[in-house]
Design a protein around this motif. Structure first.
Motif, PDB file in Angstrom:
ATOM      1  N   ILE A  22       0.846  -1.208   0.000  1.00 41.13           N
ATOM      2  CA  ILE A  22       0.000   0.000   0.000  1.00 41.13           C
ATOM      3  C   ILE A  22       0.880   1.256   0.000  1.00 41.13           C
ATOM      4  N   ILE A  23       1.911   1.262   0.834  1.00 47.35           N
ATOM      5  CA  ILE A  23       2.817   2.420   0.884  1.00 47.35           C
ATOM      6  C   ILE A  23       3.538   2.592  -0.445  1.00 47.35           C
ATOM      7  N   LEU A  24       4.027   1.496  -1.016  1.00 48.41           N
ATOM      8  CA  LEU A  24       4.726   1.546  -2.302  1.00 48.41           C
ATOM      9  C   LEU A  24       3.800   2.014  -3.417  1.00 48.41           C
ATOM     10  N   THR A  25       2.537   1.530  -3.417  1.00 43.38           N
ATOM     11  CA  THR A  25       1.548   1.965  -4.413  1.00 43.38           C
ATOM     12  C   THR A  25       1.248   3.455  -4.257  1.00 43.38           C
ATOM     13  N   GLY A  26       1.117   3.930  -3.046  1.00 45.27           N
ATOM     14  CA  GLY A  26       0.859   5.352  -2.792  1.00 45.27           C
ATOM     15  C   GLY A  26       2.005   6.227  -3.279  1.00 45.27           C
ATOM     16  N   ILE A  27       3.219   5.830  -2.928  1.00 42.98           N
ATOM     17  CA  ILE A  27       4.397   6.587  -3.352  1.00 42.98           C
ATOM     18  C   ILE A  27       4.508   6.589  -4.873  1.00 42.98           C
ATOM     19  N   THR A  28       4.283   5.441  -5.508  1.00 39.30           N
ATOM     20  CA  THR A  28       4.358   5.327  -6.963  1.00 39.30           C
ATOM     21  C   THR A  28       3.313   6.216  -7.636  1.00 39.30           C
ATOM     22  N   SER A  29       2.088   6.204  -7.110  1.00 36.52           N
ATOM     23  CA  SER A  29       1.036   7.035  -7.725  1.00 36.52           C
ATOM     24  C   SER A  29       1.328   8.516  -7.545  1.00 36.52           C
ATOM     25  N   ILE A  30       1.862   8.904  -6.406  1.00 36.00           N
ATOM     26  CA  ILE A  30       2.204  10.321  -6.191  1.00 36.00           C
ATOM     27  C   ILE A  30       3.329  10.747  -7.130  1.00 36.00           C
ATOM     28  N   HIS A  34       3.055  13.402 -10.206  1.00 41.68           N
ATOM     29  CA  HIS A  34       3.959  14.554 -10.235  1.00 41.68           C
ATOM     30  C   HIS A  34       4.749  14.595 -11.545  1.00 41.68           C
ATOM     31  N   LEU A  35       5.257  13.449 -11.975  1.00 44.57           N
ATOM     32  CA  LEU A  35       6.025  13.396 -13.212  1.00 44.57           C
ATOM     33  C   LEU A  35       5.156  13.647 -14.430  1.00 44.57           C
ATOM     34  N   LEU A  36       3.973  13.063 -14.479  1.00 43.20           N
ATOM     35  CA  LEU A  36       3.089  13.274 -15.618  1.00 43.20           C
ATOM     36  C   LEU A  36       2.570  14.703 -15.652  1.00 43.20           C
TER      37      LEU A  36
END
Length: 178
Positions: A22-30, A34-36
């Motif tokens: 969940i933490i990894l998914t949250g960080i990845t989506s943020i 941000h990048l997109l």
């Protein structure tokens, strides 16, 4: 299986990996958002910059075409303006004088007119004698060659017992500040 191992197994094999996912998914989506977001902004900036470069290149082409004309205009605005106008007028008379009746009867410097604008200028006065069409052709050529001229006064009189006209012109000659 022992009950005390079930709690450890549940914590380390199910809850901890789920929490890490969940933490990894949250960080990845943020990070992805941000990048997109920066990518879309960068893409718009790039397109805008490319459009501006295209406009700039077009302006450079237009500027290079008019560079010779600007040099001619700068030459018109510097130096002795009365002499330049006098020479151009005589050249226009020579070019327009088909019937040999057009003559420059007087050319002199005149008093500088007063305007609300305080720009460098001088004034000159010319008297011509000839037919209307020759005068019109001659003065059109002169004013096309010298866009820094402005007519202050103009008087046109007919000669007695003749088809010729007398024209008195007073020009303002705009100049460069020296």
């Amino acid at each position: 299986m022992n009950k005390k191992y079930i709690q450890c197994i549940g914590t380390f094999s199910i809850a901890l990996p789920l929490l890490a996912a969940i933490i990894l998914t949250g960080i990845t989506s943020i990070v992805k958002a941000h990048l997109l977001g920066n990518f879309a902004e960068s893409k718009n900036t790039y397109k805008t910059e490319q459009a501006q470069i295209a406009v700039l290149n077009e302006l450079k082409i237009q500027h290079s075409k008019k560079q010779t004309q600007l040099k001619q205009w700068n030459q018109l605005l510097t130096g002795d303006s009365f002499t330049k106008v006098n020479e151009r007028l005589r050249q226009s008379i020579a070019d327009s004088n088909k019937t040999k009746t057009l003559q420059l009867t007087d050319a002199k410097r005149s008093t500088r007119p007063t305007y609300a604008v305080n720009a460098p200028r001088s004034a000159c006065e010319f008297k011509l004698e000839g037919t209307f069409s020759e005068m019109q052709r001659c003065l059109t050529k002169l004013e096309c060659r010298m866009p820094n001229l402005m007519i202050n006064t103009m008087s046109l009189n007919s000669q007695i017992n003749s088809n010729l006209l007398n024209l008195k012109l007073n020009y303002t000659i705009w100049e460069n500040a020296q």
